[in-house]
Design an enzyme around this catalytic site. Structure first.
Site, short mmCIF file in Angstrom:
data_model
loop_
_atom_site.label_atom_id
_atom_site.label_comp_id
_atom_site.label_asym_id
_atom_site.label_seq_id
_atom_site.Cartn_x
_atom_site.Cartn_y
_atom_site.Cartn_z
N LYS A 66 -4.53 -6.84 3.40
CA LYS A 66 -4.56 -5.70 2.46
C LYS A 66 -5.99 -5.41 2.03
CE LYS A 66 -3.33 -2.32 -0.10
NZ LYS A 66 -3.76 -2.25 -1.42
N HIS A 77 -7.55 -3.54 4.76
CA HIS A 77 -6.96 -2.19 4.71
C HIS A 77 -7.75 -1.34 3.71
CE1 HIS A 77 -4.49 0.73 2.50
NE2 HIS A 77 -3.78 0.91 3.60
N ASN A 78 -8.03 -1.90 2.55
CA ASN A 78 -8.74 -1.13 1.53
C ASN A 78 -10.20 -0.87 1.92
OD1 ASN A 78 -6.33 -1.40 0.17
ND2 ASN A 78 -7.29 -1.75 -1.80
N SER A 100 0.82 -1.21 0.00
CA SER A 100 0.00 0.00 0.00
C SER A 100 0.85 1.25 0.00
CB SER A 100 -0.91 0.03 1.22
OG SER A 100 -1.64 1.24 1.23
N GLU A 155 -10.00 1.96 4.07
CA GLU A 155 -9.73 3.11 3.18
C GLU A 155 -11.04 3.65 2.59
OE1 GLU A 155 -6.50 2.35 0.24
OE2 GLU A 155 -7.97 2.87 -1.29
C1 6PG Z 1 -3.21 1.39 -1.63
C2 6PG Z 1 -4.49 1.53 -2.41
C3 6PG Z 1 -4.36 0.92 -3.77
C4 6PG Z 1 -5.41 1.35 -4.76
C5 6PG Z 1 -6.80 1.13 -4.29
C6 6PG Z 1 -7.81 1.89 -5.09
O1 6PG Z 1 -3.30 0.86 -0.55
O2 6PG Z 1 -2.17 1.82 -2.12
O3 6PG Z 1 -5.52 0.90 -1.71
O4 6PG Z 1 -4.26 -0.46 -3.59
O5 6PG Z 1 -5.23 2.67 -5.07
O6 6PG Z 1 -7.04 -0.23 -4.38
O7 6PG Z 1 -8.97 1.19 -4.98
P1 6PG Z 1 -10.29 1.53 -5.76
O8 6PG Z 1 -9.93 1.71 -7.21
O9 6PG Z 1 -11.16 0.34 -5.52
O10 6PG Z 1 -10.80 2.79 -5.14
#
Ligand code: 6PG
Length: 469
Positions: free
Chosen positions: A186, A189-190, A132, A193
């Site tokens: 991960k 984590h997302n 990430s 996010e």
């Molecule tokens: C990270 C981000 C990366 C990505 C996202 C975007 O941790 O660096 O999460 O993995 O930018 O997956 O996700 P979406 O396109 O689903 O918003």
């Protein structure tokens, strides 16, 4: 075996992420070779890598494989899905027993489990590693979440520790568990996010429409928040985003960006798997749903004309800022709490044996959800190893209690003015439900038994009961 003519680390997929990651590796003194089918990407790496350590690039797979020291350490940074399987199929005949493949993409954890079993049958070790931090993180220090073949992790560890972000000198990487543990962490984590991004967006709309704040003021508010307990990557970039001028037209860029949020699926997977595990993650669920809602642009615009908005009233800027700050902090904490709760259940269900203190520690720098509060979260789990839920930590009882009243007030302003704040609302309802000893589910049980003889349990005696209603 490593000789002068071989490279210690190989990377497949020289898109921006891959290129940045391998540059980071080479810069840290580890000789590395990149591979991509597209000559222009190979050329780009050669140019960017000139003068940075020992680095090479090729679009010939045989050259790539034969010039890596053994056991080979090859990381894939290619789009998740079928491409990962295709690359594995192309590579396999060229690999030797004991070689190590690392998938650094956002692969679904079930794909990782399948690939690990397959590769194991061919004598190749597999590490699924979440990475990430976006393009900049890959170059300057990402947070890395590896899992899989524990027996070969020591081979990879020095590379990951050299390139990872550092929090007070400590690298933001740790072996997290067997199988798909890394990709699972991960994924969550997302999910977190998504929740945090939705919450930030909701505060933006409330501040702009009910507080009347313009972009400059919004930038200042988020900038101020980033100086305190809300300090985080997402709050920081939000402040910067509001200052960005449009280069194609006059005014601020933010006002020209279409309000349809896209997604690649990792947030949705978190939600889906939360449902499978029976763990409530409502802030993440609604964040996913709101991306779907945002896609209904044409219908939203039509409906906007069909219904009256409530006659709300503007709220003083300073007053609104003072309720939004604790409300956002509260909701961020709820989002972490939900994600970590999901991880604790997945740890049991899938045998990952996850350490939540370690996970929150490696999220403190490099990744998208990095935030000051993660230091307090990791301390809570470190100090109380058996902690089942963040809201049961003494420290967080104090932190959260201070902020709940503001979250209620922020929501009242939103409801009165017809501003959607579903993630804040879900966070507050999650809190209210989690902190309520007796929920109205006795009625649901009664209804189930009434129409379907599904039986119910009682509060005063053991067993299963049915009533002829
Ligand atoms: C990270 C981000 C990366 C990505 C996202 C975007 O941790 O660096 O999460 O993995 O930018 O997956 O996700 P979406 O396109 O689903 O918003």
């Amino acid at each position: 075996m490593h000789t002068e003519n071989t490279y210690e680390f190989g990377l497949i997929g020289l898109g921006v992420m891959g290129r940045n990651f391998i540059l980071n590796v080479a810069e840290n003194g580890i000789s590395a070779q990149g591979y991509d089918l597209m000559p222009e990407k190979v050329e780009a790496l050669r140019e960017e890598g000139a003068g940075i350590g020992r680095i090479a690039a090729t679009s010939d797979l045989n050259t790539f494989v034969s010039t890596l020291s053994t056991p080979r350490k090859i990381m894939l940074l290619v789009p998740a899905g079928k491409i990962v399987d295709q690359v594995i199929e192309e590579l396999l005949p060229k690999l030797e027993t004991g070689d190590i493949l690392i998938d650094g993409g956002n692969s679904h954890f079930r794909d990782t489990d399948r690939r690990e079993a397959y590769l194991q049958s061919k004598g190749v070790f597999f590490i699924g590693a979440g990475v990430s931090g976006g393009a900049e993180g890959a170059r300057k220090g990402p947070s890395i979440m590896p899992g899989g073949a524990a027996e070969v992790y020591p081979e990879i560890q020095p590379v990951f520790e050299a390139v990872a972000a550092r929090y007070k000198g400590k690298p933001c990487v740790a072996y997290l568990g067997p199988g798909s543990a890394g990709n699972y962490v991960k994924m969550v984590h997302n999910g977190i996010e998504y929740g945090m991004m939705q919450l930030t967006g909701e505060c933006y709309q409330l501040l702009a429409q009910v507080g009347g704040l313009k972009n400059g003021a919004l930038s200042e508010v988020f900038g101020r928040w980033n100086q305190g307990r809300l300090e985080s990557f997402l709050v920081e970039i939000t402040s910067v985003i509001f200052r960005q001028k449009d280069t194609l037209d006059t005014g601020a860029l933010i006002d020209k960006i279409l309000d349809k949020a896209r997604q690649k699926g990792t947030g949705k997977w978190t939600s889906q798997n939360g449902m499978d595990l029976g763990i409530p993650v409502p802030t993440i669920d609604i964040a996913v749903s709101m991306r779907a809602m945002s896609a209904l642009k044409a219908d939203r615009e039509t409906a906007d004309q069909l219904y009256e908005k409530p006659q709300g009233s503007l709220v003083d800027e300073a007053e609104l800022e003072s309720v939004c700050e604790p409300a956002l902090y509260f909701a961020f904490v709820m989002t972490y709490a939900q994600g970590l709760h999901q991880l604790s259940e997945a740890s049991v269900e899938y045998g990952y044996d996850l350490n939540l203190a370690t996970i929150s520690e490696i999220w403190r720098a490099g990744c998208i959800i990095r935030a000051r509060v993660l230091d307090d979260i990791s301390s809570a789990f470190r100090e109380e190893p058996g902690l089942r839920h963040l809201l049961l930590s003494e420290d967080f009882v104090r932190r959260v209690s201070q902020c709940v009243p503001a979250a209620r007030i922020a929501l009242q302003h939103a409801i009165r003015n017809g501003i959607p704040m579903p993630a804040l609302s879900a966070s507050l309802s999650y809190f209210d439900a989690f902190t309520t000893g007796r929920l109205p589910m006795n009625l649901i049980q009664a209804q189930r038994d009434y129409f379907g003889s599904h039986t119910y349990e009682r509060t005063d005696r053991e067993g299963s009961f049915h009533t002829e209603w």
